[in-house]
Design an enzyme around this catalytic site. Structure first.
Site, mmCIF file in Angstrom:
data_model
loop_
_atom_site.group_PDB
_atom_site.id
_atom_site.type_symbol
_atom_site.label_atom_id
_atom_site.label_comp_id
_atom_site.label_asym_id
_atom_site.label_seq_id
_atom_site.Cartn_x
_atom_site.Cartn_y
_atom_site.Cartn_z
ATOM 1 N N SER A 184 0.816 -1.224 0.005
ATOM 2 C CA SER A 184 -0.113 -0.114 -0.055
ATOM 3 C C SER A 184 0.829 1.285 -0.091
ATOM 4 C CB SER A 184 -0.808 -0.020 1.146
ATOM 5 O OG SER A 184 -1.430 1.291 1.471
ATOM 6 N N TYR A 194 -2.649 -0.417 9.915
ATOM 7 C CA TYR A 194 -2.523 -0.714 8.599
ATOM 8 C C TYR A 194 -1.220 -0.360 8.175
ATOM 9 C CZ TYR A 194 -4.194 -1.211 3.623
ATOM 10 O OH TYR A 194 -4.054 -1.473 2.332
#
Length: 251
Positions: free
Chosen positions: A142, A155
């Site tokens: 990501s 995350y």
């Protein structure tokens, strides 16, 4: 049907919906035999049905990827059905956003289990049941691994670990003929992402993306398929950004 991956057997985790499903369908369209892994049995069945309806080959494998024994077992089943694995896509993720001071232990444990531990188990499954002539791992990273974003501490930790793990495993497994790469998607409104990002959030992501739009599941799947393919035979240790340029834009 494009037969570019006709000799491949690929396990895709989190393949019941979103990017995982798009990847499983594209790989099957290109000739691969695909292991469809997801914790949701109904989603597994739906993906397999779509692949078979299009003339592809797939095996439904409902499992919790954070369970090492379960993931090794489904890899064994896939190899028994179609032959030794040539690739794995470690796509599964469980996500919750929130301020760092609100993070609960059980939430962090689950995110690390699905996002990091499962990647280790996926690689072990490939090594245990994979082709002796080389194989490929594709992890999903990501932009937050490099940029950071408000309320994404857990995350970010997961995806930062995946980014580092990808490069380290490329070095460790290269002598064994195993390529290890990652794809970093930009903002893609998948069913899972829509559960935690509202329309205002997507409007912001659209403005932050140099191409001025959100990504599509099929575009991410194409990047993953490339890294699994013979066209990427000399590519390892790379993190391929399929993100519309968001990772290179100053916020």
């Amino acid at each position: 049907m494009n037969e570019h991956l006709s000799n491949d057997v690929v396990l895709v985790t989190g393949a019941g919906r979103g990017i995982g499903r798009a990847t499983a369908e594209l790989l099957a369209k290109r000739g691969a035999s695909v292991g469809v892994v997801d914790v949701n049995e109904a989603d597994v069945a739906s993906t397999v049905q779509a692949i078979e309806a299009a003339g592809g080959k797939a095996l439904g494998l409902a499992a919790d990827v954070s369970d090492r024994a379960a993931l090794l077992a489904v890899a064994e089943r896939l190899a028994a059905a179609f032959g030794p694995l040539t690739g794995i896509v470690n796509n599964a993720m469980w996500i919750r956003y929130g301020p760092v001071d609100d993070i609960e232990e059980d939430v962090l444990d689950r995110m690390l289990a699905v996002g990091v531990k499962a990647a280790f188990w996926g690689v072990q499954a490939l090594l245990a049941h994979g082709s002796k002539n080389g194989a490929a791992v594709v992890n999903i990273c990501s932009p937050v691994a490099d940029l950071g974003m408000a309320n994404t501490a857990s995350y970010t930790a997961v995806k930062g670990a995946i980014s580092s793990l990808t490069r380290q495993l490329a070095v460790e497994l290269g002598p064994r003929g195993v390529r290890v790469n990652a794809v970093t998607p930009g903002a893609v409104p998948t069913p899972g992402a829509r559960a935690i990002v509202n329309e205002e959030g997507y409007a912001l992501r659209r403005r932050q993306t140099p191409l001025g739009r959100l990504g599509e599941e099929a575009e991410i799947a194409a990047g993953i398929a490339f890294l699994l393919s013979p066209d990427a035979s000399f590519v390892t240790g790379e993190v391929l950004h399929v993100d519309g340029g968001i990772s290179v834009k100053s916020m």
